[in-house]
Design a protein around this motif. Structure first.
Motif, mmCIF file in Angstrom:
data_model
loop_
_atom_site.group_PDB
_atom_site.id
_atom_site.type_symbol
_atom_site.label_atom_id
_atom_site.label_comp_id
_atom_site.label_asym_id
_atom_site.label_seq_id
_atom_site.Cartn_x
_atom_site.Cartn_y
_atom_site.Cartn_z
ATOM 1 N N ASP A 485 14.896 80.978 9.395
ATOM 2 C CA ASP A 485 14.511 82.356 9.696
ATOM 3 C C ASP A 485 13.015 82.463 9.945
ATOM 4 O O ASP A 485 12.554 83.215 10.826
ATOM 5 C CB ASP A 485 14.921 83.283 8.548
ATOM 6 N N GLU A 486 12.231 81.716 9.123
ATOM 7 C CA GLU A 486 10.780 81.733 9.297
ATOM 8 C C GLU A 486 10.392 81.110 10.630
ATOM 9 O O GLU A 486 9.522 81.640 11.345
ATOM 10 C CB GLU A 486 10.108 80.970 8.154
ATOM 11 N N ASP A 487 11.028 80.024 10.997
ATOM 12 C CA ASP A 487 10.764 79.390 12.302
ATOM 13 C C ASP A 487 11.141 80.326 13.440
ATOM 14 O O ASP A 487 10.426 80.410 14.456
ATOM 15 C CB ASP A 487 11.553 78.082 12.415
ATOM 16 N N ARG A 488 12.265 81.047 13.254
ATOM 17 C CA ARG A 488 12.692 81.982 14.291
ATOM 18 C C ARG A 488 11.697 83.135 14.418
ATOM 19 O O ARG A 488 11.381 83.584 15.516
ATOM 20 C CB ARG A 488 14.091 82.509 13.960
ATOM 21 N N ARG A 489 11.206 83.621 13.266
ATOM 22 C CA ARG A 489 10.227 84.708 13.277
ATOM 23 C C ARG A 489 8.946 84.291 14.009
ATOM 24 O O ARG A 489 8.400 85.041 14.834
ATOM 25 C CB ARG A 489 9.895 85.122 11.844
ATOM 26 N N LYS A 490 8.489 83.051 13.700
ATOM 27 C CA LYS A 490 7.270 82.559 14.356
ATOM 28 C C LYS A 490 7.489 82.398 15.856
ATOM 29 O O LYS A 490 6.593 82.693 16.673
ATOM 30 C CB LYS A 490 6.858 81.226 13.745
ATOM 31 N N VAL A 492 9.562 84.118 17.732
ATOM 32 C CA VAL A 492 9.600 85.453 18.337
ATOM 33 C C VAL A 492 8.184 86.004 18.493
ATOM 34 O O VAL A 492 7.839 86.609 19.521
ATOM 35 C CB VAL A 492 10.462 86.410 17.480
ATOM 36 N N GLU A 493 7.330 85.784 17.487
ATOM 37 C CA GLU A 493 5.951 86.250 17.552
ATOM 38 C C GLU A 493 5.198 85.581 18.688
ATOM 39 O O GLU A 493 4.409 86.228 19.408
ATOM 40 C CB GLU A 493 5.237 85.982 16.221
ATOM 41 N N VAL A 494 5.415 84.285 18.888
ATOM 42 C CA VAL A 494 4.758 83.550 19.970
ATOM 43 C C VAL A 494 5.201 84.093 21.316
ATOM 44 O O VAL A 494 4.380 84.306 22.239
ATOM 45 C CB VAL A 494 5.061 82.043 19.870
ATOM 46 N N VAL A 495 6.528 84.319 21.444
ATOM 47 C CA VAL A 495 7.055 84.841 22.702
ATOM 48 C C VAL A 495 6.470 86.218 22.999
ATOM 49 O O VAL A 495 6.069 86.519 24.137
ATOM 50 C CB VAL A 495 8.594 84.906 22.648
ATOM 51 N N LYS A 496 6.412 87.071 21.953
ATOM 52 C CA LYS A 496 5.840 88.421 22.135
ATOM 53 C C LYS A 496 4.370 88.350 22.542
ATOM 54 O O LYS A 496 3.914 89.098 23.413
ATOM 55 C CB LYS A 496 5.980 89.219 20.842
ATOM 56 N N ALA A 497 3.630 87.435 21.900
ATOM 57 C CA ALA A 497 2.205 87.289 22.218
ATOM 58 C C ALA A 497 2.016 86.857 23.663
ATOM 59 O O ALA A 497 1.110 87.343 24.375
ATOM 60 C CB ALA A 497 1.561 86.292 21.269
ATOM 61 N N GLU A 498 2.870 85.927 24.109
ATOM 62 C CA GLU A 498 2.773 85.459 25.498
ATOM 63 C C GLU A 498 3.097 86.594 26.466
ATOM 64 O O GLU A 498 2.469 86.722 27.527
ATOM 65 C CB GLU A 498 3.731 84.290 25.710
ATOM 66 N N GLU A 499 4.105 87.425 26.116
ATOM 67 C CA GLU A 499 4.477 88.543 26.987
ATOM 68 C C GLU A 499 3.350 89.570 27.061
ATOM 69 O O GLU A 499 3.063 90.129 28.127
ATOM 70 C CB GLU A 499 5.763 89.202 26.464
ATOM 71 N N GLU A 500 2.711 89.833 25.884
ATOM 72 C CA GLU A 500 1.602 90.786 25.858
ATOM 73 C C GLU A 500 0.427 90.269 26.699
ATOM 74 O O GLU A 500 -0.217 91.028 27.447
ATOM 75 C CB GLU A 500 1.136 91.027 24.412
#
Length: 512
Positions: A485-490, A492-500
């Motif tokens: 879950d922690e790996d998945r959360r990280k 998702v955060e990376v993907v969001k940062a790249e999209e932003e």
């Protein structure tokens, strides 16, 4: 003088048993044993040959008759024969782990755990032969092969060895001990060897005095290799299943069986049989080919086991006798090419198992031990909100039945836990999309929170050990799920940062 002395010793032994309050009844020269007198009999006779059987079963009745004949032949022997009715003395049968099919054991020196299993005999002479071969050496098999007759359907095995004390000869003799129903002989006669144009250290098979097959032994040849060779060629390429051949088929060292279910009276029988026979020759020593007549009433139980109905014939099934996984020929017309391709796919691991399921039992999920079937297995076992411990069993296995009380005890220990379930499934009647790949019974835990994981248990069969295993694996699963879950959360955060970041670049570009 020897025989009167033997009779006197037997009389004294019987008197001792009676005096101890554990009198052993004798019937036609055979001791009638039960839990109360079994240990005493073991201490009295150094060599005790015991038949464990169910008198009302067909196999038990046949072996009982064989045993009675052997008792007559062995009345002057130092081997004492005895029987145990496993239907009456279930406690003793359970203690000795002999609750399954009828079997014969030779107990030595009074130790109930020091026994040798006798191969299932076809006649009383086979029992006598087995005992003699166990006590003998390869020199006892030396014979003049020129004196062999040409009896109808007589099957014989001959070994040609340069040295009787060689490893080859010893392996040959070990195979002879395991096959007491077969006529074995040894020769060193060069004239006989020249007659068949073979080298030494070779095994030849004869039928009606005609050479049908030869096997050149190598330093790697084991007893099991030789047993497979002899057993396979002792049978026809296609063997029809019957009461007479059932034991031979089920005890074959070839553990992959192809079965042709066919109506022998049908118009297409000869065509189907010819195709099946052609494939049988191509896969000899690898797959055992068996014909089952669907209109033979005595084959009903076999058809029920494979869930075959008469109107479906002809059809071909393959079954692995180790894990009991079944495969079905994907063709309505079993021609030789299709059967050979099917067998080749099976041997190469490409064949797809046949899926089947028993009906869902009423109240299956209200029992302490949940009774799973093929159609409910995946939903229950892979539930991410519940840890499920599953017993894979086959009902005719004594080893499986012994575990049932322990599994009930385990279920009782978890009865107040909604997040843990104890279940079982009949592996012989339900196919699932999962390979157990081990002997039954097998024990597999599907931890909650991480249900994709399946962990097989191989430890002690004791409640405390099983409980510890469940709790330990649940902790591991929770820890691994947290990490996932922690790996998945990280991620998702990376993907969001790249999209932003991409969005900001696009906005800047538009402004320019």
């Amino acid at each position: 003088m020897a025989r009167p002395l033997l009779l006197l010793l037997m009389l004294v032994a019987s008197s001792c048993l009676a005096a101890s309050g554990q009198e052993v009844k004798m019937k036609e020269g055979i001791l009638q044993l039960h839990k109360g007198n079994f240990n005493r009999a073991l201490r009295t006779y150094e060599r005790l040959l015991v038949l464990f059987y169910a008198p009302l079963s067909a196999d038990g009745h046949r072996l009982s008759e064989v045993f009675q004949g052997a008792a007559v032949d062995l009345q002057d022997s130092d081997v004492k024969l005895a029987t145990v009715d496993v239907t009456k003395d279930k406690a003793l049968a359970k203690e000795l782990n002999t609750t399954g099919l009828s079997n014969i054991r030779l107990y030595l020196l009074g130790d109930k755990f020091n026994f040798v299993s006798c191969p299932v005999p076809q006649s009383s002479a086979s029992v006598v032969t087995w005992l003699k071969r166990r006590a003998g050496t390869v020199t006892d098999l030396v014979a003049d092969l020129s004196q062999w007759g040409s009896e109808e359907e007589e099957f014989r095995v001959a070994g040609f060895f340069e040295e009787l004390d060689s490893k080859y000869a010893q392996v040959f003799y070990a195979a002879a001990v395991s096959l007491p129903d077969v006529n074995f002989a040894v020769t060193q006669n060069d004239d006989v060897i020249s007659k068949y144009d073979v080298a030494k250290d070779v095994v030849l098979l004869f039928k009606q005095s005609k050479l049908i097959q030869a096997y050149k032994m190598t330093p790697q040849t084991s007893k099991e290799d030789l047993l497979t060779f002899v057993s396979v060629y002792q049978m026809d390429p296609v063997t029809e299943y019957s009461g007479k051949t059932a034991t031979q088929i089920l005890s074959s060292p070839v553990l992959s069986h192809a079965l042709l279910f066919v109506n022998k009276s049908s118009a297409d029988f000869h065509e189907a049989h010819a195709a099946f026979s052609a494939a049988a020759e191509a896969f000899r020593m690898k797959i055992l080919f068996v014909l089952v007549d669907v209109f033979e009433p005595r084959n009903g139980r076999l058809m029920e086991y494979f869930r075959v109905r008469a109107f479906e014939a002809p059809l071909v099934r393959l079954v692995n006798m180790v894990d009991h996984v079944t495969y079905q020929l994907p063709s309505m017309a079993p021609d030789a090419g299709a059967i050979e391709a099917f067998c080749l796919d099976y041997l190469e691991g490409k064949a797809k198992p046949k899926m089947q399921s028993e009906p869902i039992p009423d109240g299956w999920d209200r029992r302490p031990v949940k009774e799973l079937v093929g159609s409910t297995f995946e939903e229950v076992a892979f539930n991410p909100n519940r840890t499920v411990f599953v017993l894979f069993y086959v009902p005719y296995s004594p080893e499986s039945r012994v575990v049932f009380p322990l599994w009930e005890e385990l279920a009782e220990a978890f009865k107040d836990r909604d997040d843990i379930a104890v279940a079982r499934i009949d592996a012989s009647a339900n196919d699932i999309d999962m390979s157990v790949q081990r002997a039954y019974p097998a024990f597999c835990l599907f931890p909650a929170l991480y249900a994709e994981r399946a962990v097989f248990y191989t430890g002690e069969m004791k409640p405390k050990a099983l409980l510890a295993f469940v709790h330990e694996e649940m902790k591991k699963a929770a820890k691994d799920r947290m990490k996932e879950d922690e790996d998945r959360r990280k991620y998702v955060e990376v993907v969001k940062a790249e999209e932003e970041e991409k969005k900001e670049r696009n906005t800047t570009k538009d402004e320019l």
